[in-house]
Design a protein around this motif. Structure first.
Motif, mmCIF file in Angstrom:
data_model
loop_
_atom_site.group_PDB
_atom_site.id
_atom_site.type_symbol
_atom_site.label_atom_id
_atom_site.label_comp_id
_atom_site.label_asym_id
_atom_site.label_seq_id
_atom_site.Cartn_x
_atom_site.Cartn_y
_atom_site.Cartn_z
ATOM 1 N N ARG A 1 18.209 -8.893 -7.339
ATOM 2 C CA ARG A 1 18.770 -8.862 -8.678
ATOM 3 C C ARG A 1 20.184 -9.445 -8.747
ATOM 4 N NH1 ARG A 1 14.819 -5.710 -8.027
ATOM 5 N NH2 ARG A 1 13.625 -4.709 -9.697
ATOM 6 N N VAL A 2 20.918 -9.400 -7.642
ATOM 7 C CA VAL A 2 22.324 -9.814 -7.667
ATOM 8 C C VAL A 2 22.574 -11.105 -6.894
ATOM 9 C CG1 VAL A 2 24.668 -9.153 -7.010
ATOM 10 C CG2 VAL A 2 23.120 -7.433 -7.965
ATOM 11 N N VAL A 3 22.039 -11.198 -5.689
ATOM 12 C CA VAL A 3 22.414 -12.295 -4.790
ATOM 13 C C VAL A 3 21.527 -13.522 -4.953
ATOM 14 C CG1 VAL A 3 22.749 -12.962 -2.374
ATOM 15 C CG2 VAL A 3 23.338 -10.641 -3.124
ATOM 16 N N SER A 4 20.229 -13.322 -5.099
ATOM 17 C CA SER A 4 19.304 -14.451 -5.074
ATOM 18 C C SER A 4 19.612 -15.554 -6.079
ATOM 19 C CB SER A 4 17.866 -13.951 -5.282
ATOM 20 O OG SER A 4 17.414 -13.306 -4.113
ATOM 21 N N ASP B 1 21.618 -20.387 -3.201
ATOM 22 C CA ASP B 1 21.869 -21.777 -2.809
ATOM 23 C C ASP B 1 23.362 -22.069 -2.737
ATOM 24 O OD1 ASP B 1 19.168 -22.244 -2.648
ATOM 25 O OD2 ASP B 1 19.006 -23.090 -4.665
ATOM 26 N N ASN B 2 24.149 -21.485 -3.640
ATOM 27 C CA ASN B 2 25.583 -21.737 -3.649
ATOM 28 C C ASN B 2 26.301 -21.112 -2.460
ATOM 29 O OD1 ASN B 2 25.438 -23.165 -6.079
ATOM 30 N ND2 ASN B 2 25.602 -21.291 -7.286
ATOM 31 N N LEU B 3 25.680 -20.105 -1.844
ATOM 32 C CA LEU B 3 26.316 -19.452 -0.704
ATOM 33 C C LEU B 3 26.419 -20.369 0.505
ATOM 34 C CD1 LEU B 3 24.719 -15.904 -0.901
ATOM 35 C CD2 LEU B 3 27.132 -16.451 -1.190
ATOM 36 N N THR B 4 25.646 -21.422 0.523
ATOM 37 C CA THR B 4 25.688 -22.349 1.659
ATOM 38 C C THR B 4 26.711 -23.456 1.472
ATOM 39 O OG1 THR B 4 23.935 -23.729 0.712
ATOM 40 C CG2 THR B 4 23.261 -21.918 2.158
ATOM 41 N N ASN B 5 27.449 -23.442 0.368
ATOM 42 C CA ASN B 5 28.449 -24.485 0.104
ATOM 43 C C ASN B 5 29.768 -24.137 0.787
ATOM 44 O OD1 ASN B 5 26.635 -25.875 -1.495
ATOM 45 N ND2 ASN B 5 27.296 -24.859 -3.381
ATOM 46 N N MET C 1 34.939 -6.787 8.881
ATOM 47 C CA MET C 1 36.002 -7.785 8.723
ATOM 48 C C MET C 1 35.374 -9.143 8.435
ATOM 49 S SD MET C 1 38.796 -5.926 9.692
ATOM 50 C CE MET C 1 40.009 -6.752 10.693
ATOM 51 N N GLY C 2 35.072 -9.367 7.167
ATOM 52 C CA GLY C 2 34.340 -10.559 6.744
ATOM 53 C C GLY C 2 32.956 -10.154 6.309
ATOM 54 N N CYS C 3 32.885 -9.379 5.213
ATOM 55 C CA CYS C 3 31.644 -8.674 4.855
ATOM 56 C C CYS C 3 30.654 -9.520 4.077
ATOM 57 C CB CYS C 3 31.979 -7.414 4.064
ATOM 58 S SG CYS C 3 32.711 -7.709 2.441
ATOM 59 N N GLY C 4 31.012 -10.765 3.690
ATOM 60 C CA GLY C 4 30.067 -11.593 2.954
ATOM 61 C C GLY C 4 29.630 -10.917 1.670
ATOM 62 N N ILE C 5 28.319 -10.843 1.459
ATOM 63 C CA ILE C 5 27.766 -10.246 0.235
ATOM 64 C C ILE C 5 27.668 -8.725 0.309
ATOM 65 C CG2 ILE C 5 26.480 -12.328 -0.387
ATOM 66 C CD1 ILE C 5 23.971 -10.929 0.773
ATOM 67 N N LEU D 1 29.911 -11.258 -5.263
ATOM 68 C CA LEU D 1 28.542 -10.748 -5.158
ATOM 69 C C LEU D 1 28.513 -9.404 -4.439
ATOM 70 C CD1 LEU D 1 26.560 -14.022 -4.315
ATOM 71 C CD2 LEU D 1 26.610 -12.790 -6.491
ATOM 72 N N SER D 2 29.375 -9.225 -3.452
ATOM 73 C CA SER D 2 29.403 -7.948 -2.734
ATOM 74 C C SER D 2 29.785 -6.808 -3.675
ATOM 75 C CB SER D 2 30.373 -8.011 -1.551
ATOM 76 O OG SER D 2 31.731 -8.014 -1.973
ATOM 77 N N LYS D 3 30.714 -7.068 -4.591
ATOM 78 C CA LYS D 3 31.123 -6.022 -5.525
ATOM 79 C C LYS D 3 29.999 -5.693 -6.503
ATOM 80 C CE LYS D 3 36.051 -7.087 -5.170
ATOM 81 N NZ LYS D 3 37.275 -7.547 -5.860
ATOM 82 N N PHE D 4 29.282 -6.733 -6.959
ATOM 83 C CA PHE D 4 28.157 -6.475 -7.863
ATOM 84 C C PHE D 4 26.999 -5.800 -7.136
ATOM 85 C CE2 PHE D 4 30.006 -10.220 -10.295
ATOM 86 C CZ PHE D 4 30.588 -9.403 -11.254
ATOM 87 N N GLN D 5 26.786 -6.166 -5.860
ATOM 88 C CA GLN D 5 25.753 -5.480 -5.079
ATOM 89 C C GLN D 5 26.096 -4.006 -4.921
ATOM 90 O OE1 GLN D 5 22.568 -6.922 -2.470
ATOM 91 N NE2 GLN D 5 24.331 -7.512 -1.246
ATOM 92 N N ARG D 6 27.356 -3.723 -4.686
ATOM 93 C CA ARG D 6 27.790 -2.332 -4.549
ATOM 94 C C ARG D 6 27.484 -1.545 -5.828
ATOM 95 N NH1 ARG D 6 32.352 -0.472 -6.700
ATOM 96 N NH2 ARG D 6 32.997 1.640 -6.134
#
Length: 431
Positions: free
Chosen positions: A215-218, A222-226, A261-265, A292-297
């Motif tokens: 619901r949040v990341v998908s 594609d943009n995460l690989t930029n 330390m570098g939590c990504g999504i 995205l990590s904040k919205f996933q939380r």
């Protein structure tokens, strides 16, 4: 699951596991969807920023969350009715253990554009499978084995009927099964028959994390690989089974403070918070994964309420872990750090090692490359280096454990231990 006397295998979507005394339902998440249709910005599903909890105290009115139907806006393009007797727009509502929550799902399936709509797109979000796995998850949260049995299994009862209706593409029968499921949930809910504030099994947690990811990341996968190749800011994910090994090997429990330390999504801090009940914190320097990590939380917090799980204790910030005051303040208290330094430059690794001097004895540091030799010994030349307070162990991980390669690899767990250094200094002082 414990072994059983019952000879029937439990329902397993995708693979078999050991049987239990009650025929149980097991999840099949499949692969994470790498793309789904455009959905509203996650901000539209949040009424206000919810402060990071320092304890399990968040008991508010219903939290906002992203519904399954929000994932499918352009329903006339690649999505088609799963049941041929239905037109587009037919949907069902699923009840959850918490009476304040339910969720709407379209009864559709995605097909590839290249095939002209004849081949199922297995990389797209699949609401039918989400429905099945949600029913599995809700069943597992029943307190009574009798109630769990009433949800059925692959071999009998309600769930068998749901699978049969799905496989036969019998829309009318499927709707009737969903009505029966909702009535059962309401009945169990009415007598407080679902678990409350209990840590979930890994299978239950994986489904909830999958729902959040879809619901949040998908939509932005594609943009995460930029990113700039071979830079310090390369994005990568660790899968849930490897995170489970981190938890076990680093002895993470509800009393721990875990810092990524570098939590990504945010997948690691979310799983560790959900699986152990401990306090977790993460920091990410890149804007998109940090957001995205904040919205996933937020989505995870809402779904923990939906399933009546403990409120997660997660703090997420954006910034540089070398200088951010919130993270620097946590380091002396931390029990476990995770640092994915797989592509970090040597200059950054040197700066990170200086931070280890702030850590307490017994703190464990998980990394993808070692910060010290396995056979390191303190001597007069290195007694002042950060390596002199580290004990290092090497471990192997299997194929498909990380997102940046399908190959097996290794990781390291360093334990802060100043005793060898103290012994060396005492001997040097007495000589």
């Amino acid at each position: 699951m414990s072994s059983a006397n019952n000879s029937r295998s439990p329902l397993v979507l995708g693979k078999r596991k050991s049987s239990s005394d009650v025929p149980s339902l097991t999840l099949n998440q499949g692969s994470k969807p790498s793309k789904i249709p455009k959905i509203p910005s996650p901000t539209s599903s949040v009424t206000e920023e919810i402060p990071t909890p320092e304890a399990s105290t968040i008991k508010t009115e219903r939290l906002r969350y992203i519904q399954s139907i929000d994932l499918i806006q352009d329903i006339n393009s690649i999505f088609k009715p799963f049941f041929k007797s239905f037109g587009l727009g037919v949907r069902v509502t699923l009840e959850y253990p918490n009476p304040n929550y339910n969720e709407k799902f379209y009864l559709v399936l995605a097909y590839t554009e290249a095939s002209g709509g004849t081949e199922v797109d297995t990389e797209e979000y699949n609401p039918i499978q989400d429905i099945l796995d949600t029913i599995v998850t809700v069943s597992a949260l029943s307190i009574s084995s009798k109630d769990r049995k009433r949800f059925g299994s692959e071999d009998d009862g309600l769930f068998r009927n749901i699978l049969r209706a799905k496989n036969r593409k019998d829309g009318k029968a499927f709707l009737e099964c969903i009505r029966e499921y909702n009535s059962l949930v309401k009945e169990i809910r009415g007598r407080d028959g679902f678990k409350r504030n209990c840590l979930p099994s890994q299978e239950v947690l994986e489904h909830i994390i999958y729902q959040c990811y879809a619901r949040v990341v998908s939509p932005d996968a594609d943009n995460l690989t930029n990113y700039k190749a071979f830079s310090n800011q390369v994005y990568g994910e660790v899968n849930s089974s490897l995170i489970g090994r981190f938890i076990k090997l680093a002895n993470i429990d509800k009393r721990s403070l875990f810092v990524d330390m570098g939590c990504g999504i945010g997948n690691v801090v979310i799983q560790i918070a959900g699986q152990t009940g401990c306090k977790t914190a993460g920091i990410e320097i890149m804007e998109l994964p940090a957001n995205l990590s904040k919205f996933q939380r937020l989505e995870f917090m809402a779904r923990c309420e939906m399933y009546q799980l403990p409120s997660p204790k997660i703090k997420l910030v954006k910034g540089d872990f070398l200088t951010h005051p919130d993270i620097l303040a946590l380091l002396p208290k931390a029990d476990v750090l995770l640092i994915n330094n797989y592509v970090f430059k040597s200059s950054l690794n040197l700066k990170i090692k200086d931070l280890f001097l702030k850590l307490k004895d017994g703190c464990r540091i998980i990394s993808l490359k070692s910060f010290a030799p396995i056979d390191f010994r303190v001597n007069s030349r290195n007694a002042g280096e950060p390596e002199s307070i580290l004990r290092v162990e090497k471990f192997e991980y299997g194929s498909d454990s990380v997102s940046w390669t399908a190959n097996p690899g290794q990781f390291f767990i360093h334990t802060v231990d100043r005793k060898p250094l103290h012994r060396f200094l005492e001997r040097a002082g007495s000589s």
